[in-house]
Design a protein around this motif. Sequence first.
Motif, short mmCIF file in Angstrom:
data_model
loop_
_atom_site.label_atom_id
_atom_site.label_comp_id
_atom_site.label_asym_id
_atom_site.label_seq_id
_atom_site.Cartn_x
_atom_site.Cartn_y
_atom_site.Cartn_z
N LEU B 134 0.83 -1.20 0.00
CA LEU B 134 0.00 0.00 0.00
C LEU B 134 0.86 1.25 0.00
O LEU B 134 0.58 2.23 -0.70
N TYR B 135 1.94 1.18 0.77
CA TYR B 135 2.89 2.29 0.81
C TYR B 135 3.46 2.55 -0.59
O TYR B 135 3.49 3.69 -1.05
N LEU B 136 3.86 1.45 -1.25
CA LEU B 136 4.40 1.59 -2.60
C LEU B 136 3.36 2.13 -3.57
O LEU B 136 3.65 2.98 -4.41
N ILE B 137 2.12 1.63 -3.44
CA ILE B 137 1.05 2.09 -4.33
C ILE B 137 0.81 3.59 -4.13
O ILE B 137 0.71 4.36 -5.08
N PHE B 138 0.77 4.01 -2.87
CA PHE B 138 0.55 5.43 -2.58
C PHE B 138 1.68 6.27 -3.13
O PHE B 138 1.44 7.32 -3.75
N VAL B 139 2.92 5.82 -2.96
CA VAL B 139 4.06 6.57 -3.48
C VAL B 139 3.96 6.69 -5.00
O VAL B 139 4.16 7.76 -5.57
N ASN B 140 3.59 5.56 -5.64
CA ASN B 140 3.54 5.57 -7.12
C ASN B 140 2.35 6.36 -7.66
O ASN B 140 2.47 7.00 -8.69
#
Lengths: 334, 289
Positions: B134-140
């Motif tokens: 989720l962190y990666l998705i939010f960053v992307n």
Amino acid sequence: MTATAPPRSASEAGPDSGKSAGRGRLRPRIPQRLRNIALPYLLLLPALALELLIHIVPMVFGILISFKSLTLFYIRHWSSAPWAGFDNYKIAVKIHQPIGQALLHSFWVTIAFTVLSVGLSWLIGTAAAILMQDTFRGRALLRAIFLVPYALPVYAAVITWTFMFQQNTGLVNHVLHDQLHVTSDKPFWLIGGNSFWALVIVSVWKSWPFAFLALMAGLQNIPRELYEAAAMDGAGVWQQIRKITMPSLRPVNQVLVLVLFLWTFNDFNTPYVMFGQSAPHQADLISIHIYQSSFITWNFGSGSAMSVLLLLFLLLVTAVYLLITSRRRGDADA
Amino acid sequence: MPRIPAQPSPMAQPRSFVWTRRVVLTLLLIFVLVPVYVMLSSSLKNLQDVQGSFRWIPSGLTVKPYVDIWKTIPLAHYFMNSLIVSVSATLFSVAVAIFASYGVSRYRFPGRRLFTVTVLSTQMFPGILFLLPLYLIFVNIGNSTGITLNGSRLGLIITYLTFSLPFSIWMLVGYFDSIPRDLDEAAKVDGCGPMGALFRVVVPAAVPGIVAVCVYAFMTAWGEVLFASVMTNESTRTLAVGLREYATQNDVYWNQVMAASLVVSVPVVAGFLLLQRYLVAGLTAGAVK
């Protein structure tokens, strides 16, 4: 908070709350039948979209990146991270290598912690719920007080316990050493072997009220006639508890124990607030362990692989548990 | 509180039972209340009292910790962040749950069971499992669309509202099921559409359940630590992260920390205790199904 709903609905329902013919004129293209079929799905859509965005998609994504070697360097363009095959998994399960060894150790610590915490929380919750089934003076007040640990924000409660476990200034050592003279010196509670027990105590303190709450609700559904009939037959209070109360609580217990198990096994908040980012070796719970190996080392690939292994384990336990308890329940019903 | 009908025992309780009850409940009361007492008494102590060996009775009472803590850490700032995030998450979560529960409770359609099972099973996922992706998705998402979800309150609100959603839906479906269908049929005969029936009949009748769900959703958001610690930055930091960070430093003013803990707990605990009978009733309604 809920007061906003009725007025809004009134204005919303206003225009089309007239004759149904009027509504038909407004939206002539969509046949009534189709609208009826689509409506439940439209109602579920927001919930479904959110669950997909926050839970399902990240989970699939997590499984995907567990097969990549995703380090800090690739975070901003994760798709270009090289594929790693099963490497992340291989590293995680090699129990003679440092990483696998640490993960296995953390797994056992978590199992011991969960069994102790769930067992004690369930035991205390059951005892309190049964003992408070009948009226006595102060019952309502006592029930409210017992729910306080559940209502407190986790971090506020755990911070208070952290203060109580301080070596020099804490209450625990003051009572044990200064007042009861049980220990010859003041032991450390937040580092070393004692930290495991400190964690169990805090966890039980926090979770037993939920067991109590659920079991109190369960006790409401036992018909009184059962007790009356048993009393007529000459069964004492203890026998009634054994023969009526406990079997009647079985459906509640089936769900309760599972939920407590999953919550405790996945608990991150308690150890994180107590120990910060580096938990003591003896209290290295699995969620903290994975967090550390992902966000401290920024190796998301191997962190994800560990998470997937954790999920597989939890799925397995849940499936076996439901299979066993449901079958037993079926036997009892038959 | 008195909503739960107490059952007078059909027979006189033996002494062994009464004594067991007294002893066990007294011990439990002590176990529950000691930390509460420590929090309250320490928050009123002066600094010497919390820096030496623990004292049950403060040498003197002072409200200074309650004044100083706002300067030691930006508590007001954290408080506002927590309040905005928790209130928004609660309102959205309850609104979404009302629609979904109405659909599940009042309609029979293919996929109904799949929906409830899927939503409930997300409860069992370890938070850590979808934290990283989720962190990666939010960053992307931030990189490609410019909508900042990581580090913003919006990201936290969306995340938190899904945390309380499964339980809220489960509880509200139980509640809606207990409201007679004839009522909304009557409303439809009177010319209300399905939405009219929902808001004019079902929602007003389910107020206790909705209140319970609000309490639950607010508590969930107010106490969350893991996602807040990863997804917030200096300016969006919530109470959970801010207080934890301060409390794990080496040199801690424990009297101030206890004062802060008490301040952040009082609204939630008071709200919970005032509304607990709705929550218990909601749990019971859910358990009956």
